[in-house]
Design an enzyme around this catalytic site. Structure first.
Site, PDB file in Angstrom:
ATOM      1  CG  ASP A 298      -5.718  -0.758   6.954  1.00  0.00           C
ATOM      2  OD1 ASP A 298      -5.628  -1.525   5.966  1.00  0.00           O
ATOM      3  OD2 ASP A 298      -4.755  -0.112   7.393  1.00  0.00           O
TER       4      ASP A 298
ATOM      5  NE  ARG B  58      -9.224  -7.268   3.416  1.00  0.00           N
ATOM      6  CZ  ARG B  58      -8.149  -6.498   3.419  1.00  0.00           C
ATOM      7  NH1 ARG B  58      -7.885  -5.725   2.374  1.00  0.00           N
ATOM      8  NH2 ARG B  58      -7.327  -6.477   4.451  1.00  0.00           N
ATOM      9  CB  VAL B  59     -13.578  -2.796   2.475  1.00  0.00           C
ATOM     10  CG1 VAL B  59     -12.966  -1.422   2.659  1.00  0.00           C
ATOM     11  CG2 VAL B  59     -14.525  -2.800   1.269  1.00  0.00           C
TER      12      VAL B  59
ATOM     13  CB  THR C 195      -0.854  -0.022   1.289  1.00  0.00           C
ATOM     14  OG1 THR C 195      -1.792  -1.069   1.161  1.00  0.00           O
ATOM     15  CG2 THR C 195      -1.565   1.283   1.549  1.00  0.00           C
TER      16      THR C 195
HETATM   17  N1  ASP Z   1      -3.606  -2.363   4.586  1.00  0.00           N
HETATM   18  C1  ASP Z   1      -3.906  -2.893   3.304  1.00  0.00           C
HETATM   19  C2  ASP Z   1      -5.144  -3.742   3.404  1.00  0.00           C
HETATM   20  O1  ASP Z   1      -5.284  -4.494   4.339  1.00  0.00           O
HETATM   21  C3  ASP Z   1      -2.810  -3.701   2.718  1.00  0.00           C
HETATM   22  C4  ASP Z   1      -1.468  -3.029   2.698  1.00  0.00           C
HETATM   23  O2  ASP Z   1      -1.166  -2.209   3.548  1.00  0.00           O
HETATM   24  O3  ASP Z   1      -0.682  -3.317   1.799  1.00  0.00           O
HETATM   25  O4  ASP Z   1      -5.952  -3.685   2.516  1.00  0.00           O
END
Ligand code: ASP
Length: 356
Positions: A254, A251-252, A223
């Protein structure tokens, strides 16, 4: 008589000056006791490109150089905006755009794949001055999800939009729409295929169901996010992601959840998270850091350490980048590495990948 009046006035001025001095001294002492840096930077910016098991032994020099170059390119965009008196919101948006364009990161082009082998993107942004915020979840054709989050904040009465509705809003806003295949990269496709294979084996053998890549800890999450303080003292933070490999059922994570993936408040700090989203939602990571500063008087560093510690206690991993109202920066993570960079108002650049 005149002389006595002058002398008397002089004494009054002297006494009040001392009082002011004492007040300032005790204020500085209070701030020192709560470990807050009272020296205010003119502006400040920090970014991440994901946290995870990023080990030097698994990295080629070329790959490492490519990540460093892209992190530097991205942060310099935000730095220039801030240096020229632009807003922290613009710095955050434009910096994230650079990383959304790069297939190196799990955001925009290069996003991870869902179980159905599609890309569903999440993003959010928050303005520390007004506490206004915007977020989008599960979009498949908006080229720059962070711009959509910004438009939701600026041009709609809502904070969060999802799926088809969010895409309709993006079209109405005249945003850049792409064919969903734009986000595909072979590397990420192979990753989800491997995850599905492993899942099949696990299901056959021990009836265990997982929506995430079971060996996700061997990958970086990827991310991207940015937090910034501008010359007007306004904080902002933003986060953009493809989520987690092999996610399903809409799915969503954070990243688009205000208070988990993103939070900004001029009274405290601006935070962007990366990591295993389910744990970051449950720990309310970004807002908890701000709350610990506001309610307990902790410094940004202390608050970030405490909250990432809580994520670890729950069994989750990942990290955050954050800036406080004085321009102090935190880059805290409990994984082996986190792609990260920061620049201060003197133009000094720090880039990191592994745990130092
Ligand atoms: N936090 C993100 C999620 O769970 C994944 C990530 O940080 O790469 O969707």
């Amino acid at each position: 008589m005149k002389k006595i009046i002058y002398l008397f006035s002089f004494l009054i001025v002297l006494v009040s000056c001392r009082e002011v001095g004492e007040h300032h001294a005790s204020k500085a002492a209070t701030d020192e006791a709560s470990n807050i840096n009272t020296e205010k930077a003119e502006f400040s910016i920090v970014i991440h490109g994901g946290a995870g098991t990023i080990l030097k032994k698994n990295m080629t020099p070329e790959r490492e150089a490519a990540y460093k170059a892209k992190l530097e390119e991205a942060i310099r965009v935000g730095y220039e905006i801030l240096k020229n008196g632009g807003t922290s919101l613009d710095a955050v948006t434009k910096t994230i755009n650079v990383m959304e364009d790069s297939p190196l990161f799990n955001a925009g082009k290069g996003a991870v794949f869902t179980n159905a082998e599609t890309n569903e993107l999440d993003a959010s942004i928050m303005d520390g001055k007004t506490l206004n915020a915007g977020a989008s979840a599960g979009t498949t054709n908006v080229k720059y999800p962070i711009d959509l989050a910004r438009a939701i904040m600026d041009n709609s009465p809502h904070v969060m939009m999802a799926g088809k509705g969010a895409e309709t809003f993006a079209i109405e806003q005249g945003m850049e729409i792409v064919d969903p295949s734009y986000f595909h990269t072979d590397r990420r496709l192979q990753s989800v295929k491997r995850a599905k294979e492993r899942e099949k084996i696990e299901l056959d053998h021990d009836d265990k169901s997982a929506f995430y890549d079971p060996t996700i800890k061997d990958y970086k999450f990827g991310t991207v996010g940015c937090a910034a303080l501008d010359k007007d003292g306004n904080l902002a933070a933003g986060t953009s992601t493809g989520g987690m490999t092999n996610k399903r059922w809409g799915r969503v994570g954070d990243a688009p959840i205000i208070g988990s993936g993103t939070y900004a408040n001029n009274a405290t700090c601006a935070v962007s998270s990366t990591g295993w989203g389910e744990f970051f939602i449950r720990a309310q990571v970004a807002h908890d850091i701000s709350a610990m500063m506001e309610y307990k008087g902790l410094s940004l560093k202390e608050a970030s350490k405490a909250v990432i510690g809580k994520v670890g206690d729950l069994g989750g991993d990942g990290g955050i980048v954050a800036v406080d109202k004085n321009g102090n920066v935190a880059m805290e993570f409990n994984t082996a590495g986190m792609y990260r960079a920061t620049m201060n108002d003197k133009g000094e650049l720090t880039i990191g990948i592994y745990k130092e």
